[in-house]
Design a protein around this motif. Structure first.
Motif, PDB file in Angstrom:
ATOM      1  N   ALA A  15       8.110  -7.270   7.761  1.00 55.96           N
ATOM      2  CA  ALA A  15       7.096  -8.354   8.270  1.00 55.96           C
ATOM      3  C   ALA A  15       5.940  -7.603   8.886  1.00 55.96           C
ATOM      4  CB  ALA A  15       7.795  -9.154   9.460  1.00 55.96           C
ATOM      5  N   VAL A  16       6.125  -6.505   9.589  1.00 58.11           N
ATOM      6  CA  VAL A  16       5.148  -5.652   9.707  1.00 58.11           C
ATOM      7  C   VAL A  16       4.238  -5.022   8.788  1.00 58.11           C
ATOM      8  CG1 VAL A  16       4.281  -3.599  11.270  1.00 58.11           C
ATOM      9  CG2 VAL A  16       6.317  -4.810  12.146  1.00 58.11           C
ATOM     10  N   LEU A  17       5.033  -4.405   7.810  1.00 54.77           N
ATOM     11  CA  LEU A  17       4.290  -3.808   6.525  1.00 54.77           C
ATOM     12  C   LEU A  17       3.365  -4.637   5.993  1.00 54.77           C
ATOM     13  CD1 LEU A  17       4.056  -1.422   4.694  1.00 54.77           C
ATOM     14  CD2 LEU A  17       6.073  -2.295   3.438  1.00 54.77           C
ATOM     15  N   PHE A  18       4.054  -5.991   5.598  1.00 54.46           N
ATOM     16  CA  PHE A  18       2.869  -7.124   4.659  1.00 54.46           C
ATOM     17  C   PHE A  18       2.216  -7.947   5.574  1.00 54.46           C
ATOM     18  CE2 PHE A  18       6.731  -5.677   2.005  1.00 54.46           C
ATOM     19  CZ  PHE A  18       5.933  -5.139   1.121  1.00 54.46           C
TER      20      PHE A  18
ATOM     21  N   PHE B 189      -7.862   2.357  13.904  1.00 52.56           N
ATOM     22  CA  PHE B 189      -7.962   3.270  12.842  1.00 52.56           C
ATOM     23  C   PHE B 189      -8.882   2.377  11.764  1.00 52.56           C
ATOM     24  CE2 PHE B 189      -3.518   5.450  13.569  1.00 52.56           C
ATOM     25  CZ  PHE B 189      -4.251   6.051  14.785  1.00 52.56           C
ATOM     26  N   THR B 190      -8.712   1.136  11.857  1.00 55.36           N
ATOM     27  CA  THR B 190      -9.492   0.600  10.631  1.00 55.36           C
ATOM     28  C   THR B 190     -10.865   0.419  11.016  1.00 55.36           C
ATOM     29  OG1 THR B 190      -9.299  -1.571  11.821  1.00 55.36           O
ATOM     30  CG2 THR B 190      -7.426  -1.226  10.009  1.00 55.36           C
ATOM     31  N   ASP B 191     -11.417   1.069  11.858  1.00 53.25           N
ATOM     32  CA  ASP B 191     -12.804   1.255  12.160  1.00 53.25           C
ATOM     33  C   ASP B 191     -13.622   1.997  11.169  1.00 53.25           C
ATOM     34  OD1 ASP B 191     -12.923  -0.549  14.297  1.00 53.25           O
ATOM     35  OD2 ASP B 191     -12.702   1.104  15.776  1.00 53.25           O
ATOM     36  N   ALA B 192     -12.747   3.132  10.571  1.00 48.75           N
ATOM     37  CA  ALA B 192     -13.086   4.213   9.835  1.00 48.75           C
ATOM     38  C   ALA B 192     -12.716   4.170   8.258  1.00 48.75           C
ATOM     39  CB  ALA B 192     -12.966   5.542  10.419  1.00 48.75           C
ATOM     40  N   GLU B 193     -11.473   3.744   8.256  1.00 44.08           N
ATOM     41  CA  GLU B 193     -10.554   3.393   6.787  1.00 44.08           C
ATOM     42  C   GLU B 193      -9.564   2.581   6.890  1.00 44.08           C
ATOM     43  OE1 GLU B 193      -7.339   5.189   6.493  1.00 44.08           O
ATOM     44  OE2 GLU B 193      -7.379   5.550   8.737  1.00 44.08           O
ATOM     45  N   VAL B 194      -9.072   2.012   5.989  1.00 49.06           N
ATOM     46  CA  VAL B 194      -7.668   1.050   5.781  1.00 49.06           C
ATOM     47  C   VAL B 194      -6.861   2.109   5.518  1.00 49.06           C
ATOM     48  CG1 VAL B 194      -6.759  -0.761   4.536  1.00 49.06           C
ATOM     49  CG2 VAL B 194      -9.180  -0.746   4.787  1.00 49.06           C
ATOM     50  N   PRO B 195      -5.812   2.347   6.583  1.00 49.26           N
ATOM     51  CA  PRO B 195      -4.804   3.123   6.349  1.00 49.26           C
ATOM     52  C   PRO B 195      -3.747   2.708   5.290  1.00 49.26           C
ATOM     53  CG  PRO B 195      -4.930   2.497   8.793  1.00 49.26           C
ATOM     54  CD  PRO B 195      -5.899   1.534   8.102  1.00 49.26           C
ATOM     55  N   ALA B 196      -3.188   3.951   4.821  1.00 50.42           N
ATOM     56  CA  ALA B 196      -2.130   3.585   3.784  1.00 50.42           C
ATOM     57  C   ALA B 196      -0.668   3.321   4.629  1.00 50.42           C
ATOM     58  CB  ALA B 196      -1.800   4.709   2.988  1.00 50.42           C
ATOM     59  N   THR B 197      -0.035   2.121   4.561  1.00 45.17           N
ATOM     60  CA  THR B 197       1.213   1.917   5.534  1.00 45.17           C
ATOM     61  C   THR B 197       2.254   1.855   4.550  1.00 45.17           C
ATOM     62  OG1 THR B 197       0.396  -0.505   4.828  1.00 45.17           O
ATOM     63  CG2 THR B 197      -0.375   0.279   7.133  1.00 45.17           C
TER      64      THR B 197
ATOM     65  N   PRO C  40      -0.302  -1.357   1.575  1.00 47.14           N
ATOM     66  CA  PRO C  40       0.931  -1.222   1.753  1.00 47.14           C
ATOM     67  C   PRO C  40       1.600  -0.551   0.515  1.00 47.14           C
ATOM     68  CG  PRO C  40       0.482  -3.412   1.434  1.00 47.14           C
ATOM     69  CD  PRO C  40      -0.724  -2.815   1.414  1.00 47.14           C
ATOM     70  N   THR C  41       2.682   0.237   0.596  1.00 46.24           N
ATOM     71  CA  THR C  41       3.307   0.827  -0.250  1.00 46.24           C
ATOM     72  C   THR C  41       5.015   0.588  -0.109  1.00 46.24           C
ATOM     73  OG1 THR C  41       1.942   2.553  -0.666  1.00 46.24           O
ATOM     74  CG2 THR C  41       4.012   3.187  -1.153  1.00 46.24           C
ATOM     75  N   VAL C  42       5.609   0.232  -1.313  1.00 41.51           N
ATOM     76  CA  VAL C  42       6.973   0.078  -1.428  1.00 41.51           C
ATOM     77  C   VAL C  42       7.704   1.253  -2.044  1.00 41.51           C
ATOM     78  CG1 VAL C  42       9.094  -1.122  -2.108  1.00 41.51           C
ATOM     79  CG2 VAL C  42       6.971  -2.201  -1.148  1.00 41.51           C
TER      80      VAL C  42
END
Length: 397
Positions: free
Chosen positions: A283-286, A250-258, A292-294
């Motif tokens: 640990a995955v999220l960060f 996915f990061t080929d086109a955009e940085v996803p919102a995790t 990233p969003t909390v």
């Protein structure tokens, strides 16, 4: 990718204002004289101490019930206060170095919107000539996104609040809006506000293709969210490995919102079968690419189950204490400290935002991946445990 440079450092604290301030559900509802939105000003110091550096606000515009049935995009919901209260919140956030993003509901309006009452031609109709709705909800009336007037209106709404100081927009139900609508609207807004950031809510699909077609900067990464808790519950690292490989694509086109929690899903602490696996999810999220969003309350390990019924979101959208010095009911300080620790890792390695990822090992108990960018790398291992051995995680730089 068109996202502004400041997003490379962004870590969001996502809050649902109507719920967190006790404005909805409430009987009787508070009036504007209570200025409920100002309660969130008191939480900004907590946002800083947590290590997050932006506030992603849920709906704040005038609506009939839960905020996603908008009746006026240019007026703050009177249950929260008025535009001065929003201006104050934005100013106080900026004084602390925090960015602010608003939630824009531009697929539909509420059934009490003046356009609905007047039978406006700006509303979409189905083949029978009836007003179209959002996913069958009679209180959510779809806009006709092919009409130039609707596109002009959305541009002006976005520009109005960006002009008042906000930093970007979350585009609610972006997946339900034609891609060409965003492809025309967003460049027009960027011409006037080049540093604005746009986050699109997308549930599934080819994220790279959607990002290219819409020009939206970032899309919500629901595939990874699901794989995180599902793989931990099933003790199946291979599921996570598959999702991580797709995430890297996915990061080929955009940085996803995790994320591992938001206002629309059961809280992580309730979703996990074994609460001891919560550190692995974080640990995955960060440690993977993304913004990233909390979700407010998750940093305290709060529980809450979303139910498919009227009012079924209330448990995951609770009121926060008016005084941030008071901990929310059920707060777990160990979870709070864990969030601070892992957010600190992310802040020290902000290159992770656009890192590439390769899974270097996976078996039935353990997964290791390498996040890397321009000569820097972080090796992350999750040990799922086996019942007799507790789950664990570690990093190697």
């Amino acid at each position: 990718m068109s996202e502004p440079a400041w997003v490379h450092h962004a870590i969001w604290w996502h809050v649902y204002p109507l719920g967190s301030t006790g404005a909805y559900p409430a009987s009787p509802p508070p009036g504007p004289e209570e200025h409920r939105l100002r309660r969130l000003v008191g939480w900004l110091d907590h946002v800083q101490r947590l290590g997050t550096n932006g506030v992603l606000l849920g709906p704040v515009f005038a609506s009939s019930t839960h905020g996603y049935d908008t009746v006026d995009h240019l007026r703050v919901d009177p249950r929260l206060g008025d535009s001065d209260d929003l201006d104050l919140l934005v100013a106080e956030a900026h004084d602390r170095g925090l960015r602010v993003v608003l939630d824009g509901v531009f697929h539909h309006v509420g059934s009490e919107h003046p356009w609905v009452r007047s039978g406006s031609a700006w509303l979409r109709r189905d083949r029978r000539g009836d007003l179209a709705t959002f996913e069958g909800h009679p209180g959510l009336i779809a806009l006709d996104h092919a009409r130039p007037e609707v596109r002009d209106h959305v541009v002006e709404v976005m520009a109005h609040w960006l002009g008042r100081g906000v930093d970007g927009w979350r585009l609610d139900a972006a997946y339900a809006v034609p891609a060409e609508f965003w492809a025309e609207v967003l460049p027009r807004v960027r011409e006037r506000f080049g540093e604005a950031w746009f986050l699109g809510e997308v549930i599934h699909g080819d994220q790279a293709a959607i990002a290219r077609a819409t020009t939206i900067d970032s899309l919500t990464q629901y595939e990874l969210w699901k794989a995180v808790w599902s793989s931990l519950n099933d003790r199946n690292p291979h599921e996570l490995a598959h999702a991580l490989r797709r995430h890297d694509g996915f990061t080929d086109a955009e940085v996803p919102a995790t994320f591992v929690g938001n206002h629309d899903v059961t809280r992580l602490a309730s979703r996990l079968d074994d609460r001891r696996t919560l550190p692995l999810a974080l640990a995955v999220l960060f440690t993977v690419a993304g913004t990233p969003t909390v979700y407010a309350g998750d940093e305290f390990g709060l529980t809450g189950i979303k139910e498919d019924r009227e009012g079924g979101d209330d448990a995951v959208r609770p009121e926060l204490p008016a005084d941030p010095a008071e901990l929310p009911d059920g707060a777990d300080l160990d979870v709070l400290h864990l969030h601070r620790e892992l957010i600190g890792v992310r802040r020290r390695h902000d290159w992770l935002h656009a890192a590439r990822l390769e899974v270097v090992h996976v078996d039935h108990e353990r997964i290791t991946w390498r996040s890397h960018h321009e000569g820097r790398a972080l090796l992350v291992t999750l040990d799922y445990g086996d019942g007799s051995r507790p789950p664990n995680w570690w990093f190697e730089e």
